[in-house]
Write a protein that holds these residues in place. Structure first.
Motif, mmCIF file in Angstrom:
data_model
loop_
_atom_site.group_PDB
_atom_site.id
_atom_site.type_symbol
_atom_site.label_atom_id
_atom_site.label_comp_id
_atom_site.label_asym_id
_atom_site.label_seq_id
_atom_site.Cartn_x
_atom_site.Cartn_y
_atom_site.Cartn_z
ATOM 1 N N LYS A 1 43.237 36.683 41.898
ATOM 2 C CA LYS A 1 42.656 35.909 42.991
ATOM 3 C C LYS A 1 42.695 34.416 42.696
ATOM 4 O O LYS A 1 42.905 33.590 43.594
ATOM 5 C CB LYS A 1 41.216 36.372 43.202
ATOM 6 N N LEU A 2 42.485 34.069 41.444
ATOM 7 C CA LEU A 2 42.500 32.670 41.022
ATOM 8 C C LEU A 2 43.612 32.426 40.024
ATOM 9 O O LEU A 2 43.932 33.300 39.200
ATOM 10 C CB LEU A 2 41.155 32.293 40.378
ATOM 11 N N LYS A 3 44.172 31.239 40.079
ATOM 12 C CA LYS A 3 45.167 30.824 39.087
ATOM 13 C C LYS A 3 44.455 30.195 37.889
ATOM 14 O O LYS A 3 43.410 29.562 38.034
ATOM 15 C CB LYS A 3 46.136 29.802 39.695
ATOM 16 N N GLU A 4 45.039 30.354 36.732
ATOM 17 C CA GLU A 4 44.467 29.747 35.536
ATOM 18 C C GLU A 4 44.393 28.230 35.688
ATOM 19 O O GLU A 4 45.264 27.606 36.301
ATOM 20 C CB GLU A 4 45.296 30.097 34.292
ATOM 21 N N ALA A 5 43.350 27.660 35.119
ATOM 22 C CA ALA A 5 43.174 26.210 35.197
ATOM 23 C C ALA A 5 44.185 25.496 34.294
ATOM 24 O O ALA A 5 44.715 26.067 33.330
ATOM 25 C CB ALA A 5 41.750 25.839 34.790
ATOM 26 N N TYR A 6 44.422 24.250 34.589
ATOM 27 C CA TYR A 6 45.299 23.398 33.786
ATOM 28 C C TYR A 6 44.770 23.278 32.357
ATOM 29 O O TYR A 6 43.567 23.185 32.121
ATOM 30 C CB TYR A 6 45.358 22.011 34.419
ATOM 31 N N PHE A 7 45.688 23.288 31.386
ATOM 32 C CA PHE A 7 45.315 22.984 30.002
ATOM 33 C C PHE A 7 46.496 22.379 29.263
ATOM 34 O O PHE A 7 47.650 22.593 29.626
ATOM 35 C CB PHE A 7 44.795 24.232 29.272
ATOM 36 N N LEU A 8 46.188 21.601 28.238
ATOM 37 C CA LEU A 8 47.211 20.925 27.445
ATOM 38 C C LEU A 8 47.928 21.899 26.518
ATOM 39 O O LEU A 8 47.375 22.946 26.138
ATOM 40 C CB LEU A 8 46.578 19.814 26.607
ATOM 41 N N ASP A 9 49.140 21.524 26.108
ATOM 42 C CA ASP A 9 49.888 22.366 25.175
ATOM 43 C C ASP A 9 49.958 21.766 23.774
ATOM 44 O O ASP A 9 50.788 22.157 22.963
ATOM 45 C CB ASP A 9 51.301 22.625 25.706
ATOM 46 N N HIS A 10 49.071 20.794 23.483
ATOM 47 C CA HIS A 10 49.029 20.193 22.145
ATOM 48 C C HIS A 10 47.715 19.418 22.002
ATOM 49 O O HIS A 10 47.031 19.148 22.996
ATOM 50 C CB HIS A 10 50.212 19.249 21.930
ATOM 51 N N LEU A 11 47.378 19.073 20.788
ATOM 52 C CA LEU A 11 46.246 18.191 20.533
ATOM 53 C C LEU A 11 46.754 16.757 20.536
ATOM 54 O O LEU A 11 47.558 16.379 19.678
ATOM 55 C CB LEU A 11 45.594 18.512 19.182
ATOM 56 N N PRO A 12 46.314 15.938 21.488
ATOM 57 C CA PRO A 12 46.810 14.560 21.553
ATOM 58 C C PRO A 12 46.505 13.782 20.276
ATOM 59 O O PRO A 12 45.418 13.910 19.704
ATOM 60 C CB PRO A 12 46.045 13.975 22.750
ATOM 61 N N THR A 13 47.444 12.973 19.851
ATOM 62 C CA THR A 13 47.271 12.233 18.594
ATOM 63 C C THR A 13 46.201 11.156 18.705
ATOM 64 O O THR A 13 45.684 10.700 17.683
ATOM 65 C CB THR A 13 48.601 11.582 18.177
ATOM 66 N N GLU A 14 45.836 10.770 19.917
ATOM 67 C CA GLU A 14 44.777 9.763 20.052
ATOM 68 C C GLU A 14 43.390 10.336 19.787
ATOM 69 O O GLU A 14 42.425 9.581 19.615
ATOM 70 C CB GLU A 14 44.820 9.105 21.429
ATOM 71 N N GLU A 15 43.274 11.651 19.757
ATOM 72 C CA GLU A 15 41.988 12.248 19.404
ATOM 73 C C GLU A 15 41.685 11.993 17.924
ATOM 74 O O GLU A 15 42.555 12.144 17.068
ATOM 75 C CB GLU A 15 41.995 13.752 19.681
ATOM 76 N N VAL A 16 40.455 11.636 17.630
ATOM 77 C CA VAL A 16 40.043 11.379 16.247
ATOM 78 C C VAL A 16 39.659 12.701 15.590
ATOM 79 O O VAL A 16 38.826 13.438 16.117
ATOM 80 C CB VAL A 16 38.854 10.398 16.202
ATOM 81 N N THR A 17 40.250 12.988 14.446
ATOM 82 C CA THR A 17 39.946 14.224 13.728
ATOM 83 C C THR A 17 39.077 13.941 12.508
ATOM 84 O O THR A 17 39.029 12.809 12.013
ATOM 85 C CB THR A 17 41.235 14.916 13.252
ATOM 86 N N PHE A 18 38.402 14.982 12.010
ATOM 87 C CA PHE A 18 37.594 14.772 10.806
ATOM 88 C C PHE A 18 38.455 14.392 9.615
ATOM 89 O O PHE A 18 38.028 13.666 8.732
ATOM 90 C CB PHE A 18 36.690 15.954 10.476
#
Length: 476
Positions: free
Chosen positions: A115-132
């Protein structure tokens, strides 16, 4: 004058060299993240009599077990992105596992007849995200990533070596060392040659779990005089099920139990190296799984891919000699977003410098002192799965958990201490509590601008009849 200056420079560098060879007072961190290990797939849970994990059980005996630890998603990639950044998957727009078959093929397959289509999602972790890892490296830690990454692009099964885009690998996200981390969500092979472009083949027939354990031990040995952060992310126990013959034979052909035994052996290998180097007293070890297990999670309902407890509640143990009370337990709900602030605060840095972080430092729980706030924790999983209740969102606050199923808009309310198996839906009995939790859940979704599923234009009446038969709800 020149001689005095030379002497001064010599003494300065001598003192610097001596200091460099002294172990740091900052704590080392070893973060062991297992793939698909279920809540009851460890010996200390005493739910599956044939599972023996003496080394993991020893972590429990000498540390703290978390009975209400959660993954932030019922599948792997979102959890891994969440724990690395301290952000919820919905905030990151990375709410589903990154498909090895490719995004288009995956969506066509999963949306068919829905009934519903899956929502949009990214296929990678963007490099601009700050990681621990980036934060710890900035403050002098040597950082190593060994094992599964699964945040580096879609379509990995069609590659020869698991590399879709190396710009999204761990070494571009703050890790000095990357061995094994690429776009693969599961190994192409568990035995050498691995066909993994980030692992150099060493000995034909070598078992991947043993190899990653060896690499973890080597990393610790190389950096024993430094301060290090090691993320050992085993591909075990993800399919394809495979283990050395002697281990499989020991369990009468049960490859899964054999894989768990190999996992346990390599946890023991890492702990033995820390003990040998006298590093245990200055090293926090965290053992954790990225989502629920595939092969049953008693006493929980459901498995990987569902928003029932079996899909999101995971084993978690924390060890820190002299700091955490041996044999202790914690029943406070914790989740993936909490690791970033925990590790940053453990290293002595201020979490307030990272306002994007949505988790809470767990140190007050580890040390059993200080204030840990009452709070709700959330899940947003707008994706289809066959394993049970998925395509929805959930909130846990205190004893209560609410799940909203997106296609039917049905609510499920559970009191977990009274009904851990989620057998009794209390939404009709406690409508006020249901409305309260639903308001909080929807307010949070709006706050993080969560991606929502859309109506599937190809959905027809025959599909609807079939769908309602599958989920046993009236057609609306």
């Amino acid at each position: 004058m020149q001689r005095s200056l030379i002497s001064f420079i010599f003494i300065f560098f001598l003192l610097y060299a001596c200091r460099a060879n002294q172990p740091s007072s900052l704590p080392n961190i070893v973060f062991i993240v297992v793939d698909d290990l279920g809540y009851s797939d460890v010996g200390y849970m005493k739910q599956k009599s044939k599972i023996h994990t003496p080394n993991i059980d020893l972590l429990v005996k000498e540390g703290m077990v978390f009975t209400d630890a959660y993954a932030s998603a019922p599948v792997c990639s979102p959890t891994r992105a969440s724990l690395t950044t301290g952000k919820y998957p919905a905030t990151l727009k990375l709410t589903c596992h990154i498909p090895g078959m490719g995004m288009e093929k995956y969506l066509n397959k999963l949306n068919k007849g829905k009934k519903l289509k899956e929502a949009y999602f990214l296929d990678h972790l963007p490099t601009e995200e700050v990681t621990f890892a980036e934060v710890l490296k900035e403050h002098g830690y040597v950082t190593g990533y060994i094992g599964k990454w699964h945040l580096g692009g879609e379509g990995s099964i069609y590659t020869k070596d698991g590399i879709v885009n190396s710009a999204y690998h761990p070494d571009k996200q703050g890790f000095d060392v990357n061995i094994g981390g690429c776009a693969y969500g599961q190994p192409k092979k568990y035995f050498d040659p691995y066909q993994n472009g980030t692992i150099q083949d060493r000995k034909e027939g070598e078992y991947l779990t043993d190899r990653l354990g060896d690499e973890a031990v080597n990393f610790i040995e190389r950096n024993k005089q430094k301060t290090f952060f090691l993320n050992l992310a085993t591909y075990t126990v993800h399919t394809p099920l495979a283990a050395p013959k002697e281990n499989v034979d020991k369990y009468n052909g049960n490859k899964y139990f054999a894989m768990i035994e190999k996992l346990d052996q390599n946890v023991g290998k890492v702990m033995a190296k820390l003990k040998e180097l006298d590093l245990l007293k200055n090293t926090m070890v965290v053992f954790y799984s990225d989502n629920g297990g595939l092969w049953g999670n008693p006493p929980l309902k459901g498995k990987k891919g569902t928003l029932y407890e079996g899909g999101i509640r995971v084993p978690m143990v924390v060890n820190y000699y002299g700091k955490i009370e041996p044999g202790s337990s914690c029943h406070v709900p914790v989740t993936s977003v909490d690791f970033f602030p925990t590790f940053i605060e453990l290293a002595g840095f201020s979490v307030s410098n990272y306002p994007q972080v949505e988790g809470q430092s767990l140190l007050p729980l580890f040390y059993q002192k200080g204030h840990f706030p009452d709070r709700a924790i959330y899940w947003h999983f707008p994706h289809h799965r066959k394993e049970g209740l998925s395509m929805g969102a959930a909130i846990r606050e205190g004893d209560w958990k609410l799940i909203k199923e997106f296609e039917t808009e049905e609510l499920f309310l559970f009191n977990l201490p009274q009904d851990l198996g989620e057998k009794i839906n209390l939404s009709a009995k406690y409508p006020a509590k249901s409305r309260e939790l639903l308001r909080k859940l929807e307010k949070w979704q709006q706050k993080v601008n969560a991606e929502m599923p859309e109506v599937n234009e190809t959905f027809n009446t025959n599909d609807a009849i079939e769908l309602c038969g599958e989920i046993n709800v009236p057609l609306k």
